[in-house]
Scaffold this motif. Structure first.
Motif, PDB file in Angstrom:
ATOM      1  N   ASP A 152       1.981  50.794  51.282  1.00  0.00           N
ATOM      2  CA  ASP A 152       1.476  51.979  50.589  1.00  0.00           C
ATOM      3  C   ASP A 152       2.531  52.591  49.672  1.00  0.00           C
ATOM      4  OD1 ASP A 152      -1.035  51.880  51.780  1.00  0.00           O
ATOM      5  OD2 ASP A 152      -0.399  53.067  53.499  1.00  0.00           O
ATOM      6  N   GLY A 153       3.788  52.616  50.112  1.00  0.00           N
ATOM      7  CA  GLY A 153       4.838  53.260  49.331  1.00  0.00           C
ATOM      8  C   GLY A 153       6.104  52.435  49.296  1.00  0.00           C
ATOM      9  N   ILE A 154       7.213  53.088  48.929  1.00  0.00           N
ATOM     10  CA  ILE A 154       8.495  52.385  48.803  1.00  0.00           C
ATOM     11  C   ILE A 154       9.505  52.916  49.812  1.00  0.00           C
ATOM     12  CG2 ILE A 154       8.240  51.693  46.401  1.00  0.00           C
ATOM     13  CD1 ILE A 154       9.769  54.174  45.579  1.00  0.00           C
ATOM     14  N   GLN A 155       9.017  53.600  50.845  1.00  0.00           N
ATOM     15  CA  GLN A 155       9.911  54.100  51.881  1.00  0.00           C
ATOM     16  C   GLN A 155      10.580  52.915  52.585  1.00  0.00           C
ATOM     17  OE1 GLN A 155       6.685  54.263  51.872  1.00  0.00           O
ATOM     18  NE2 GLN A 155       5.959  53.219  53.702  1.00  0.00           N
ATOM     19  N   ASN A 156      11.857  53.043  52.866  1.00  0.00           N
ATOM     20  CA  ASN A 156      12.637  52.015  53.573  1.00  0.00           C
ATOM     21  C   ASN A 156      12.760  50.707  52.799  1.00  0.00           C
ATOM     22  OD1 ASN A 156      12.852  53.798  55.807  1.00  0.00           O
ATOM     23  ND2 ASN A 156      10.860  53.096  56.568  1.00  0.00           N
ATOM     24  N   PHE A 157      12.474  50.727  51.497  1.00  0.00           N
ATOM     25  CA  PHE A 157      12.611  49.513  50.694  1.00  0.00           C
ATOM     26  C   PHE A 157      13.947  49.557  49.968  1.00  0.00           C
ATOM     27  CE2 PHE A 157      12.181  46.742  47.058  1.00  0.00           C
ATOM     28  CZ  PHE A 157      11.457  45.666  47.545  1.00  0.00           C
ATOM     29  N   GLU A 158      14.810  48.584  50.246  1.00  0.00           N
ATOM     30  CA  GLU A 158      16.126  48.508  49.625  1.00  0.00           C
ATOM     31  C   GLU A 158      16.074  47.542  48.442  1.00  0.00           C
ATOM     32  OE1 GLU A 158      18.659  50.324  50.307  1.00  0.00           O
ATOM     33  OE2 GLU A 158      17.823  51.322  52.085  1.00  0.00           O
ATOM     34  N   VAL A 159      16.128  48.093  47.237  1.00  0.00           N
ATOM     35  CA  VAL A 159      15.980  47.274  46.026  1.00  0.00           C
ATOM     36  C   VAL A 159      17.070  46.211  45.936  1.00  0.00           C
ATOM     37  CG1 VAL A 159      15.937  47.304  43.500  1.00  0.00           C
ATOM     38  CG2 VAL A 159      14.870  49.165  44.796  1.00  0.00           C
ATOM     39  N   ALA A 160      18.316  46.597  46.133  1.00  0.00           N
ATOM     40  CA  ALA A 160      19.418  45.645  45.993  1.00  0.00           C
ATOM     41  C   ALA A 160      19.304  44.520  47.009  1.00  0.00           C
ATOM     42  CB  ALA A 160      20.755  46.370  46.151  1.00  0.00           C
ATOM     43  N   GLU A 161      18.936  44.870  48.251  1.00  0.00           N
ATOM     44  CA  GLU A 161      18.796  43.857  49.289  1.00  0.00           C
ATOM     45  C   GLU A 161      17.702  42.863  48.945  1.00  0.00           C
ATOM     46  OE1 GLU A 161      18.069  43.507  54.143  1.00  0.00           O
ATOM     47  OE2 GLU A 161      17.683  45.399  53.099  1.00  0.00           O
TER      48      GLU A 161
ATOM     49  N   ALA B 291       3.144  49.253  45.369  1.00  0.00           N
ATOM     50  CA  ALA B 291       3.817  50.517  45.062  1.00  0.00           C
ATOM     51  C   ALA B 291       4.922  50.231  44.050  1.00  0.00           C
ATOM     52  CB  ALA B 291       4.377  51.147  46.334  1.00  0.00           C
ATOM     53  N   TYR B 292       4.521  50.051  42.788  1.00  0.00           N
ATOM     54  CA  TYR B 292       5.474  49.688  41.737  1.00  0.00           C
ATOM     55  C   TYR B 292       5.910  50.958  41.002  1.00  0.00           C
ATOM     56  CZ  TYR B 292       7.589  47.268  37.774  1.00  0.00           C
ATOM     57  OH  TYR B 292       8.463  46.811  36.810  1.00  0.00           O
ATOM     58  N   ASP B 293       7.117  51.408  41.307  1.00  0.00           N
ATOM     59  CA  ASP B 293       7.710  52.568  40.658  1.00  0.00           C
ATOM     60  C   ASP B 293       8.393  52.078  39.387  1.00  0.00           C
ATOM     61  OD1 ASP B 293       9.613  54.553  39.840  1.00  0.00           O
ATOM     62  OD2 ASP B 293       9.424  55.485  41.806  1.00  0.00           O
ATOM     63  N   GLU B 294       7.854  52.484  38.234  1.00  0.00           N
ATOM     64  CA  GLU B 294       8.363  51.952  36.962  1.00  0.00           C
ATOM     65  C   GLU B 294       9.813  52.353  36.720  1.00  0.00           C
ATOM     66  OE1 GLU B 294       6.502  51.133  32.557  1.00  0.00           O
ATOM     67  OE2 GLU B 294       5.849  52.912  33.667  1.00  0.00           O
ATOM     68  N   ILE B 295      10.210  53.529  37.157  1.00  0.00           N
ATOM     69  CA  ILE B 295      11.604  53.957  36.980  1.00  0.00           C
ATOM     70  C   ILE B 295      12.532  53.118  37.854  1.00  0.00           C
ATOM     71  CG2 ILE B 295      13.225  55.859  37.315  1.00  0.00           C
ATOM     72  CD1 ILE B 295      10.975  57.777  36.611  1.00  0.00           C
ATOM     73  N   LEU B 296      12.108  52.859  39.075  1.00  0.00           N
ATOM     74  CA  LEU B 296      12.943  52.128  40.027  1.00  0.00           C
ATOM     75  C   LEU B 296      12.975  50.634  39.742  1.00  0.00           C
ATOM     76  CD1 LEU B 296      14.648  52.591  42.602  1.00  0.00           C
ATOM     77  CD2 LEU B 296      12.574  52.161  43.927  1.00  0.00           C
ATOM     78  N   PHE B 297      11.838  50.066  39.344  1.00  0.00           N
ATOM     79  CA  PHE B 297      11.740  48.607  39.208  1.00  0.00           C
ATOM     80  C   PHE B 297      11.634  48.120  37.768  1.00  0.00           C
ATOM     81  CE2 PHE B 297       9.489  49.509  43.342  1.00  0.00           C
ATOM     82  CZ  PHE B 297      10.526  49.075  44.154  1.00  0.00           C
ATOM     83  N   GLY B 298      11.497  49.050  36.807  1.00  0.00           N
ATOM     84  CA  GLY B 298      11.257  48.642  35.425  1.00  0.00           C
ATOM     85  C   GLY B 298      12.335  47.752  34.829  1.00  0.00           C
ATOM     86  N   SER B 299      13.576  47.918  35.289  1.00  0.00           N
ATOM     87  CA  SER B 299      14.678  47.102  34.766  1.00  0.00           C
ATOM     88  C   SER B 299      14.957  45.873  35.634  1.00  0.00           C
ATOM     89  CB  SER B 299      15.952  47.954  34.663  1.00  0.00           C
ATOM     90  OG  SER B 299      16.337  48.442  35.944  1.00  0.00           O
ATOM     91  N   GLU B 300      14.112  45.651  36.642  1.00  0.00           N
ATOM     92  CA  GLU B 300      14.295  44.519  37.550  1.00  0.00           C
ATOM     93  C   GLU B 300      13.391  43.359  37.111  1.00  0.00           C
ATOM     94  OE1 GLU B 300      16.409  44.315  39.981  1.00  0.00           O
ATOM     95  OE2 GLU B 300      17.106  46.385  40.056  1.00  0.00           O
ATOM     96  N   PRO B 301      13.933  42.278  36.575  1.00  0.00           N
ATOM     97  CA  PRO B 301      13.100  41.189  36.035  1.00  0.00           C
ATOM     98  C   PRO B 301      12.326  40.406  37.082  1.00  0.00           C
ATOM     99  CG  PRO B 301      15.421  40.574  36.015  1.00  0.00           C
ATOM    100  CD  PRO B 301      15.375  42.018  36.396  1.00  0.00           C
TER     101      PRO B 301
ATOM    102  N   LEU C 292      -1.274  59.564  39.421  1.00  0.00           N
ATOM    103  CA  LEU C 292      -0.830  58.314  40.022  1.00  0.00           C
ATOM    104  C   LEU C 292       0.691  58.221  39.958  1.00  0.00           C
ATOM    105  CD1 LEU C 292      -3.459  55.764  38.656  1.00  0.00           C
ATOM    106  CD2 LEU C 292      -3.579  57.257  40.666  1.00  0.00           C
ATOM    107  N   HIS C 293       1.299  57.755  41.036  1.00  0.00           N
ATOM    108  CA  HIS C 293       2.752  57.656  41.118  1.00  0.00           C
ATOM    109  C   HIS C 293       3.264  56.248  40.840  1.00  0.00           C
ATOM    110  CE1 HIS C 293       3.344  61.721  42.882  1.00  0.00           C
ATOM    111  NE2 HIS C 293       2.118  61.512  43.327  1.00  0.00           N
ATOM    112  N   PHE C 294       2.377  55.258  40.882  1.00  0.00           N
ATOM    113  CA  PHE C 294       2.814  53.872  40.728  1.00  0.00           C
ATOM    114  C   PHE C 294       2.035  53.183  39.609  1.00  0.00           C
ATOM    115  CE2 PHE C 294       3.463  54.701  45.385  1.00  0.00           C
ATOM    116  CZ  PHE C 294       4.840  54.820  45.311  1.00  0.00           C
TER     117      PHE C 294
END
Length: 336
Positions: A81-90, A106-116, A267-269
């Motif tokens: 449902d969300g991005i709680q406890n999700f470690e992007v770098a890991e 749960a695609y947060d454009e600010i958090l993941f937008g630069s992640e190819p 919408l948040h995602f």
């Protein structure tokens, strides 16, 4: 890291061999249904063929995930449902090691937008159909949804109705431990019901609902799945609230699938395609905002019809289960 024992579905026909991996130890959550049904439909329509086997254990640094392997490349689907406890770098390191990408609901454009290696998955809605359910019940013995009566779990999103019988639909549920969310939903239900006296508005029955708002509880004949889908299709305007962890509620996906005029909290995602406010839905930020925008849509059938057409188009291009899955394969050049 979690040690997982996998259940594997192998796809061996055109265009290439593909394997879908699910955790056998973890709960098989309903969030998976839509995507798995998409793969099943691709098989049913002759694009792929499936069989089931069991794999060895492996580690995945995230819950609520399954993945496919096509042409040697792994595609992960995170349907949390969300991005709680999700470690992007890991997870970025994990994807690089696996030569993989991930599609996140749960695609947060600010958090993941630069992640190819990260892509938006899209809206989610419950997709249960007879042939799919028989296969899944064999694959995962005694999952909770296999115990549901057949009439409750086999349905489709209809598109055509003879007439609109209900002006406004707002049906939602309460969740233990989510006080602010529950309070907002209850207040919204009371306001809509008071303003639109002939609308179908209320709360799904539960012990919590009986405690907090017994006078808002909708009868089971309305909320049971088969009847509720018919109700969606016979409603002029459908209202949906933000889900858990700021997710887009499942009802939003259902309303889009049915091609309805929609009011939603912001919408948040991000989702794939040109799905946006003013075109596919109108945003509300308060109960009074809902009332004014519902009234506007009811008085403007052209605006309502335009939004309905946009949502039907979006469903056929991005949300229809087999199209959603095929889009992920094409995006990764796994299916041309």
């Amino acid at each position: 890291m979690n040690l997982l024992k996998e259940c594997v579905i192998t796809i061996t026909k055109h265009p290439a061999e593909c394997t879908l991996f699910f955790s056998k130890r973890k709960k098989f959550i309903p969030h998976f249904h839509q995507a798995i049904y998409g793969y099943r439909l691709l098989e049913k329509r002759g694009f792929i063929s499936l069989k089931t086997v069991f794999s060895n254990d492996l580690n995945i640094p995230c819950d609520n995930v399954f993945y496919s392997q096509v042409n040697g490349k792994k595609i992960f689907y995170d349907l949390s449902d969300g991005i709680q406890n999700f470690e992007v770098a890991e997870f970025r390191d994990f994807l690089q090691q696996q030569n993989a990408v991930i599609f996140k609901r749960a695609y947060d454009e600010i958090l993941f937008g630069s992640e190819p290696l990260f892509f938006p998955y899209g809206l989610n809605h419950l997709a249960l159909y007879p042939f799919y359910m028989r296969a899944i019940c064999k694959l995962f013995p005694n999952p909770h949804f296999c115990k549901i009566p057949i009439a409750e779990r086999c349905w489709t999103m209809k598109k055509d109705v003879s007439s609109v019988q209900n002006p406004i639909l707002y049906s939602t549920r309460l969740w233990d431990g989510w006080d602010e969310l529950n309070e907002n939903r209850i207040m919204l239900a009371y306001k809509i019901r008071k303003f639109f006296t002939n609308a179908i508005v209320g709360i799904v029955d539960s012990p919590l609902a009986r405690k907090l708002c017994p006078d808002l509880i909708l009868p089971h004949k309305i909320t049971r799945r088969k009847n509720f889908i018919d109700l969606i299709n016979s409603s002029a305007v459908c209202v949906t609230s933000t889900g858990l962890w700021n997710s887009a509620g499942w009802s939003l996906g259902e309303f889009v699938a049915a091609g309805k005029a929609i009011l939603s909290e912001p919408l948040h995602f991000k989702v794939p395609g040109d799905f946006r406010e003013g075109k596919n839905y109108l945003t509300f930020n308060s109960a009074d905002d809902v009332l004014s925008k519902c009234e506007m849509l009811l008085k403007d059938p052209h605006k309502r019809m335009t939004m309905e057409m946009e949502n039907r188009d979006y469903y056929s291009q991005y949300l229809q289960p087999e199209v959603l899955v095929m889009n992920t394969l094409k995006q990764c050049s796994c299916y041309l």
